[in-house]
Design a protein around this motif. Structure first.
Motif, PDB file in Angstrom:
ATOM      1  N   ALA A  51       0.821  -1.212   0.000  1.00 12.26           N
ATOM      2  CA  ALA A  51       0.000   0.000   0.000  1.00 12.26           C
ATOM      3  C   ALA A  51       0.850   1.255   0.000  1.00 12.26           C
ATOM      4  O   ALA A  51       0.433   2.281  -0.552  1.00 12.26           O
ATOM      5  CB  ALA A  51      -0.933  -0.001   1.216  1.00 12.26           C
ATOM      6  N   TYR A  52       2.046   1.220   0.579  1.00  9.60           N
ATOM      7  CA  TYR A  52       2.887   2.411   0.646  1.00  9.60           C
ATOM      8  C   TYR A  52       3.316   2.885  -0.735  1.00  9.60           C
ATOM      9  O   TYR A  52       3.049   4.045  -1.098  1.00  9.60           O
ATOM     10  CB  TYR A  52       4.090   2.160   1.548  1.00  9.60           C
TER      11      TYR A  52
ATOM     12  N   ASN B 101       0.069   3.940  -2.834  1.00  9.14           N
ATOM     13  CA  ASN B 101      -0.555   5.207  -2.462  1.00  9.14           C
ATOM     14  C   ASN B 101       0.349   6.392  -2.773  1.00  9.14           C
ATOM     15  O   ASN B 101      -0.124   7.460  -3.185  1.00  9.14           O
ATOM     16  CB  ASN B 101      -0.912   5.195  -0.976  1.00  9.14           C
TER      17      ASN B 101
ATOM     18  N   ALA C   6      -3.363  15.035   1.855  1.00  5.38           N
ATOM     19  CA  ALA C   6      -3.890  13.716   1.518  1.00  5.38           C
ATOM     20  C   ALA C   6      -3.059  12.605   2.152  1.00  5.38           C
ATOM     21  O   ALA C   6      -3.604  11.610   2.655  1.00  5.38           O
ATOM     22  CB  ALA C   6      -3.933  13.551  -0.002  1.00  5.38           C
ATOM     23  N   LEU C   7      -1.735  12.766   2.146  1.00  2.00           N
ATOM     24  CA  LEU C   7      -0.876  11.754   2.751  1.00  2.00           C
ATOM     25  C   LEU C   7      -1.071  11.685   4.261  1.00  2.00           C
ATOM     26  O   LEU C   7      -1.078  10.594   4.846  1.00  2.00           O
ATOM     27  CB  LEU C   7       0.589  12.061   2.431  1.00  2.00           C
TER      28      LEU C   7
ATOM     29  N   TRP D  34      -4.137   9.821   5.049  1.00  2.51           N
ATOM     30  CA  TRP D  34      -3.919   8.380   4.892  1.00  2.51           C
ATOM     31  C   TRP D  34      -3.134   7.809   6.069  1.00  2.51           C
ATOM     32  O   TRP D  34      -3.508   6.774   6.635  1.00  2.51           O
ATOM     33  CB  TRP D  34      -3.175   8.129   3.582  1.00  2.51           C
TER      34      TRP D  34
ATOM     35  N   GLY E 277      -6.254   6.729   8.058  1.00  3.34           N
ATOM     36  CA  GLY E 277      -6.521   5.547   7.256  1.00  3.34           C
ATOM     37  C   GLY E 277      -7.297   5.823   5.987  1.00  3.34           C
ATOM     38  O   GLY E 277      -7.893   4.901   5.417  1.00  3.34           O
ATOM     39  N   GLU E 278      -7.296   7.052   5.493  1.00  8.01           N
ATOM     40  CA  GLU E 278      -7.979   7.405   4.248  1.00  8.01           C
ATOM     41  C   GLU E 278      -7.226   6.801   3.078  1.00  8.01           C
ATOM     42  O   GLU E 278      -6.082   7.161   2.791  1.00  8.01           O
ATOM     43  CB  GLU E 278      -8.051   8.929   4.113  1.00  8.01           C
ATOM     44  N   THR E 279      -7.852   5.853   2.379  1.00 11.25           N
ATOM     45  CA  THR E 279      -7.170   5.128   1.308  1.00 11.25           C
ATOM     46  C   THR E 279      -7.431   5.724  -0.071  1.00 11.25           C
ATOM     47  O   THR E 279      -6.686   5.425  -1.010  1.00 11.25           O
ATOM     48  CB  THR E 279      -7.602   3.650   1.304  1.00 11.25           C
TER      49      THR E 279
ATOM     50  N   VAL F  32      -6.540   8.173  -1.756  1.00 15.65           N
ATOM     51  CA  VAL F  32      -5.588   9.269  -1.743  1.00 15.65           C
ATOM     52  C   VAL F  32      -5.581  10.037  -3.057  1.00 15.65           C
ATOM     53  O   VAL F  32      -5.266  11.236  -3.085  1.00 15.65           O
ATOM     54  CB  VAL F  32      -4.177   8.741  -1.413  1.00 15.65           C
TER      55      VAL F  32
ATOM     56  N   THR G 191      -6.333  14.037  -2.963  1.00 16.01           N
ATOM     57  CA  THR G 191      -5.401  15.089  -3.381  1.00 16.01           C
ATOM     58  C   THR G 191      -6.134  16.189  -4.148  1.00 16.01           C
ATOM     59  O   THR G 191      -5.916  17.383  -3.902  1.00 16.01           O
ATOM     60  CB  THR G 191      -4.290  14.487  -4.247  1.00 16.01           C
TER      61      THR G 191
ATOM     62  N   TYR H 191       6.185  13.127   1.450  1.00 18.59           N
ATOM     63  CA  TYR H 191       6.071  12.056   2.442  1.00 18.59           C
ATOM     64  C   TYR H 191       7.268  12.060   3.398  1.00 18.59           C
ATOM     65  O   TYR H 191       7.092  11.937   4.629  1.00 18.59           O
ATOM     66  CB  TYR H 191       5.966  10.709   1.729  1.00 18.59           C
TER      67      TYR H 191
END
Length: 238
Positions: A30-31, A34, A62-63, A66, A70-72, A74, A78, A207
């Motif tokens: 997922a990293y 996303n 957005a990051l 997430w 836990g907002e997926t 992304v 954004t 990030y």
């Protein structure tokens, strides 16, 4: 229901330990996924050039949503954050483009002056070059910290984000310099592998800034046992 789809007697599912590697693998995948989604969205928003910084701030928000909530979604987040912040961030975006352009012109001019070693470098050029380095470092760190400030204080003004960005850098100067070195290495990597730019060109520096400058100092209350006997994890850990 087939035999392979039946639950064990008592209706209980397999222990979490038997499914842990699958969850860890999905979390690891997922990293980069996303980050790539955020990077593509930010790149599309940054096409007008003056919106590079607004797109970076939207990517940072957005990051953080997430990593913290836990907002997926992304990619759409954004765009949503850009729509919520562009009026505040567009003047910063225009100003940042002007400042970076002036620094580039100054660097090219000083480089030409210093390269004339046969005739001897001008003392004025040496002084200006020495003064331009800390200015460029400060501007770069400020641009990296602005998405972090925009994510930490979503309702603040652009002026307040600038002040908070300076505070974030001053609070952790060693981490800020390490962040700068890491981003410089990433830029060199993108120069050698330009295919990384559309996916991680904006998202990865943002990030790195969030995980470096955006974490709160350890709080003992964050790890205190809760009512269920467990512990409450820190919201700042990605």
């Amino acid at each position: 229901m087939t035999a392979s789809g039946r639950l064990p007697r008592g209706g209980s599912r397999p222990p979490a330990a038997q499914r842990g590697w699958e969850h860890r693998l999905l979390a690891a995948l997922a990293y980069p996924a996303n980050l790539a989604f955020v990077g593509v969205a930010a790149l599309l928003l940054a096409v007008p050039i003056v919106t590079i910084l607004p797109a970076s701030i939207a990517a940072g928000r957005a990051l953080r949503a997430w990593l913290q909530d836990g907002e997926t979604a992304v990619f759409t987040a954004t765009f949503r954050e850009f729509g919520a912040t562009w009026r505040r961030t567009l003047p910063l975006g225009v100003g940042s483009v002007v400042v970076v352009f002036l620094l580039l012109v100054d660097s090219v001019f000083l480089g030409q002056q210093l390269s004339a070693a046969e005739a001897g470098a001008s003392p004025v050029a040496l002084i200006l070059a020495a003064a331009a380095v800390p200015v460029a470092v400060a501007v770069t760190l400020l641009l990296l910290a602005l998405p972090v400030a925009g994510a930490k204080s979503p309702d603040a003004t652009a002026r307040q984000w600038l002040v908070e960005s300076g505070y974030l850098i001053a609070r952790r100067p060693i981490q800020a310099l390490l962040l700068l070195a890491t981003v410089a290495f990433f830029v060199l990597t993108c120069y050698l592998l330009p295919t990384l730019v559309p996916f991680f060109g904006l998202s990865l520096p943002v990030y790195l800034a969030i995980v470096t400058l955006g974490r709160e100092k350890p709080d003992t209350s964050a790890s205190a046992p809760n009512a269920t006997g467990g512990s409450t994890p820190s919201l700042e850990q990605p």
